[in-house]
Write a protein that holds these residues in place. Structure first.
Motif, PDB file in Angstrom:
ATOM      1  N   THR A  65       0.832  -1.199   0.000  1.00 32.59           N
ATOM      2  CA  THR A  65       0.000   0.000   0.000  1.00 32.59           C
ATOM      3  C   THR A  65       0.870   1.254   0.000  1.00 32.59           C
ATOM      4  N   SER A  66       1.932   1.258   0.787  1.00 31.76           N
ATOM      5  CA  SER A  66       2.860   2.397   0.784  1.00 31.76           C
ATOM      6  C   SER A  66       3.490   2.584  -0.591  1.00 31.76           C
ATOM      7  N   ALA A  67       3.871   1.477  -1.218  1.00 24.55           N
ATOM      8  CA  ALA A  67       4.477   1.540  -2.550  1.00 24.55           C
ATOM      9  C   ALA A  67       3.476   2.065  -3.576  1.00 24.55           C
ATOM     10  N   VAL A  68       2.242   1.595  -3.510  1.00 29.66           N
ATOM     11  CA  VAL A  68       1.192   2.063  -4.429  1.00 29.66           C
ATOM     12  C   VAL A  68       1.012   3.570  -4.282  1.00 29.66           C
ATOM     13  N   GLU A  69       0.974   4.048  -3.049  1.00 25.38           N
ATOM     14  CA  GLU A  69       0.816   5.484  -2.821  1.00 25.38           C
ATOM     15  C   GLU A  69       1.989   6.263  -3.402  1.00 25.38           C
TER      16      GLU A  69
END
Length: 171
Positions: A65-69
């Motif tokens: 999720t952090s990477a997607v953001e």
């Protein structure tokens, strides 16, 4: 490329061809490419299987999720997601805001015929697990995609279909 602030986001099952197809699209469209799983591995200094082994799937999904953001802020990229990115609506909301989402749908039989399960933590229990994952995820892939493209022929044909969709959508 005229509208170079939009991303092309590829979703689909492990082994559906997201990374290979994404790299080909980026070459043909003169766009940058980012594989979200590779982004996570570089940032963490560990492979995805190591992250799963050391910290578990819940921890990995938080990293995802952090990477997607982070990568959703890129502009004019082809982004290849991990197969499970669709498990969290927040991931898909963020990705949707950055571009067009294409679901690469490849038959389970084709995936099984050539997927390597060694480096894929969720498939370590055997190739039959792919059927279970497909059944669990197919409705989510379809819910979140803007377009579904079958990867049932040559890679070139699949890439050509996606490029046509992108041209007709953005340009």
């Amino acid at each position: 490329m005229e509208n170079n602030d939009k991303n092309i986001i590829l979703i689909g099952m492990p082994g559906s061809g997201k990374t290979t197809i994404g790299e080909l699209i980026s070459q043909k469209r003169n766009m940058k490419f980012c594989d979200i799983d590779h982004y996570i591995e570089e940032k963490e200094g560990q492979s995805i299987p190591e992250i799963f082994k050391d910290y578990g799937e819940v921890y990995f999904r938080k990293l995802e999720t952090s990477a997607v953001e982070a990568v959703s802020k890129y502009k004019g990229y082809v982004l290849s997601s991990g197969g499970g990115v669709i498990k969290f609506p927040r991931n898909m909301e963020v990705l949707r805001q950055s571009g067009i989402i294409i679901f690469i749908n490849r038959s389970v039989e084709d995936i099984i015929s050539d997927v390597e399960t060694e480096g894929r933590p969720l498939l370590k229990d055997g190739k039959e697990k792919i059927y279970n994952l497909y059944d669990e995820r197919i409705s989510l892939y379809r819910r979140y995609c803007d377009y579904e493209v079958a990867n049932d022929g040559s890679l070139e044909a699949t890439v050509k279909k996606i490029i046509e969709i992108v041209k007709n959508t953005f340009y």
